[in-house]
Design a protein around this motif. Structure first.
Motif, PDB file in Angstrom:
ATOM      1  N   ALA A  97      69.685 -17.023  51.929  1.00  0.00           N
ATOM      2  CA  ALA A  97      69.697 -17.226  53.384  1.00  0.00           C
ATOM      3  C   ALA A  97      69.465 -15.919  54.127  1.00  0.00           C
ATOM      4  O   ALA A  97      68.850 -15.903  55.202  1.00  0.00           O
ATOM      5  N   GLN A  98      69.964 -14.812  53.567  1.00  0.00           N
ATOM      6  CA  GLN A  98      69.745 -13.516  54.207  1.00  0.00           C
ATOM      7  C   GLN A  98      68.311 -13.031  54.025  1.00  0.00           C
ATOM      8  O   GLN A  98      67.744 -12.389  54.920  1.00  0.00           O
ATOM      9  N   ALA A  99      67.724 -13.336  52.877  1.00  0.00           N
ATOM     10  CA  ALA A  99      66.392 -12.791  52.578  1.00  0.00           C
ATOM     11  C   ALA A  99      65.274 -13.598  53.213  1.00  0.00           C
ATOM     12  O   ALA A  99      64.217 -13.056  53.563  1.00  0.00           O
ATOM     13  N   PRO A 129      64.043 -15.821  56.295  1.00  0.00           N
ATOM     14  CA  PRO A 129      64.344 -16.260  57.664  1.00  0.00           C
ATOM     15  C   PRO A 129      64.211 -17.782  57.786  1.00  0.00           C
ATOM     16  O   PRO A 129      63.280 -18.385  57.252  1.00  0.00           O
ATOM     17  N   HIS A 132      72.846 -18.502  46.955  1.00  0.00           N
ATOM     18  CA  HIS A 132      72.317 -19.171  48.142  1.00  0.00           C
ATOM     19  C   HIS A 132      72.553 -18.349  49.404  1.00  0.00           C
ATOM     20  O   HIS A 132      71.724 -18.350  50.327  1.00  0.00           O
ATOM     21  N   ALA A 133      73.696 -17.646  49.461  1.00  0.00           N
ATOM     22  CA  ALA A 133      73.939 -16.784  50.619  1.00  0.00           C
ATOM     23  C   ALA A 133      72.923 -15.650  50.671  1.00  0.00           C
ATOM     24  O   ALA A 133      72.419 -15.290  51.750  1.00  0.00           O
ATOM     25  N   GLN A 134      72.592 -15.069  49.511  1.00  0.00           N
ATOM     26  CA  GLN A 134      71.574 -14.015  49.462  1.00  0.00           C
ATOM     27  C   GLN A 134      70.208 -14.556  49.861  1.00  0.00           C
ATOM     28  O   GLN A 134      69.433 -13.872  50.555  1.00  0.00           O
ATOM     29  N   ALA A 147      68.683 -20.580  56.345  1.00  0.00           N
ATOM     30  CA  ALA A 147      70.134 -20.761  56.426  1.00  0.00           C
ATOM     31  C   ALA A 147      70.513 -22.234  56.559  1.00  0.00           C
ATOM     32  O   ALA A 147      71.449 -22.721  55.907  1.00  0.00           O
TER      33      ALA A 147
END
Length: 393
Positions: A221-223, A225, A217-219, A228
């Motif tokens: 959120a980074q990928a 826009p 999920h963190a990846q 998050a």
């Protein structure tokens, strides 16, 4: 000197057949018409040493050699020949006691010291031949018959046979003790290995699952826009679940699993509650002038609970249990004693719960000291000392 820390009650259960046999031999010599009263003190002391030898085998062997030597000198000074000798000039009771001491020393003492003590007893026994008055000569003079001494070669062969028998008995029981110890260690290692496998499986199946979800999920959120705000609640939930699983694992490692007592701010009341729930005839003494941190209080409660569980499972005829918890000089002292007796029989390695092993590991992990074993007056004792500084640090 080596001590087995064998309590008197356990010693009685173990040694009563030998004590009865030696008492029978002594009675035969006491009521013999040819008995010399000067030989009886040494015989009584030697038989007593044989009975208590399992507590301190090396000391018993050295004391036996000294007793035989002094008794021989006493008989020489008084000119009194002992009753019918069996080996060299030792009587039947003295020979039986010496054989028992040899067997016990070979069984329990370190190899080199055992060999030295056995050789000392052999040398002392041989010295009785020239020192003590000859029984056969005394009998021939008393009854005015021709003196016919014993056959030295026959007596030497008989002595060798008895020596081999006693040493062989000691070696046999020494081997059995070693096998029993190996079996216990294997049982403990197997239980620890099984626990590690279970913990590793839970780490892989539960904790790793939540951590992987957090990473994914963190990846995302980074990928993506603007994603998050959508994935943050999922990450928080997965993190909380992972923390819960980790706390459960840590509790298992510390022994705070199912059924473990929960510590509150009042350790004295918690201890009394644990004792009351055990349903045993216990008297509680709690002296806590110093504050005990909650993490350490939880360990104290677990020690008390496990000690009471061991008493309930393994002791018979318990009429009183003493539970003492106190703090002195920066250390928490836990002492649990009972007046019960051990079961008549138990499987190798105990019941399989390994409660003492877990308690020792818990105490040593906290930088403390742990001791458990039988009391000389009977019953069982569990004692632990836990430093307050380790818990506060």
């Amino acid at each position: 000197m080596v001590s087995t820390d064998l309590g008197w009650r356990a010693l009685t259960r173990r040694q009563w057949p030998l004590a009865c046999a030696l008492a029978f031999f002594l009675a035969g010599e006491v009521f013999s018409d040819d008995a010399s009263w000067w030989q009886l003190p040494g015989s009584f002391v030697l038989c007593g040493l044989a009975v208590v030898a399992p507590r301190r085998p090396l000391d018993a062997a050295l004391a036996a050699a000294a007793t035989v030597l002094m008794s021989s000198v006493l008989l020489r000074v008084t000119g009194q020949a002992p009753v019918v000798p069996l080996v060299s000039s030792l009587t039947l009771s003295e020979t039986a006691a010496a054989m028992a001491i040899v067997a016990i020393t070979v069984r329990q003492a370190p190899a080199k010291r055992a060999v030295a003590c056995v050789l000392l007893l052999i040398a002392t026994t041989a010295l009785t031949w020239p020192i003590r008055p000859d029984y056969w000569r005394a009998i021939s003079g008393r009854y005015e018959v021709e003196y016919e001494g014993p056959d030295p070669w026959g007596m030497a062969i008989g002595a060798a046979v008895l020596l081999v028998l006693s040493v062989g008995t000691g070696l046999y029981f020494r081997s059995r003790d070693r096998e029993r110890s190996t079996a216990v260690q294997a049982e403990i290692a197997a239980a620890q290995h099984a626990e590690r496998i279970a913990l590793a499986r839970e780490l892989h199946d539960v904790v790793a699952h939540y951590v992987t979800g957090i990473v994914v999920h963190a990846q995302a959120a980074q990928a993506v826009p603007g994603a998050a705000q959508e994935v943050l609640p999922v990450i928080v939930h997965s993190g909380n679940e992972a923390l819960t699983a980790m706390r459960r694992l840590v509790g298992t490692l510390r022994g705070d699993g199912a059924g473990a007592p929960a510590a509150t701010s009042d350790l004295a009341e918690d201890v009394r509650k644990v004792v009351e729930q055990s349903g045993q005839p216990a008297r509680v003494t709690v002296e806590l002038p110093d504050e005990v941190p909650p993490s350490l209080a939880r360990s104290v409660l677990r020690l008390v609970q496990e000690s009471l569980t061991n008493t309930r499972k393994h002791a018979e005829g318990v009429s009183r249990v003493e539970v003492e918890v106190s703090t002195r000089e920066g250390t928490v002292h836990v002492l649990v004693t009972d007046d019960g007796r051990g079961p008549r029989s138990a499987p190798v390695g105990g019941s399989g719960g390994f409660g003492l092993v877990g308690m020792r590991e818990r105490v040593e992990l906290l930088g403390g000291r742990f001791d458990a074993g039988p009391r000389e007056s009977g019953g069982w004792r569990v004692r632990a000392e836990l430093p307050l500084t380790e818990a506060r640090g």
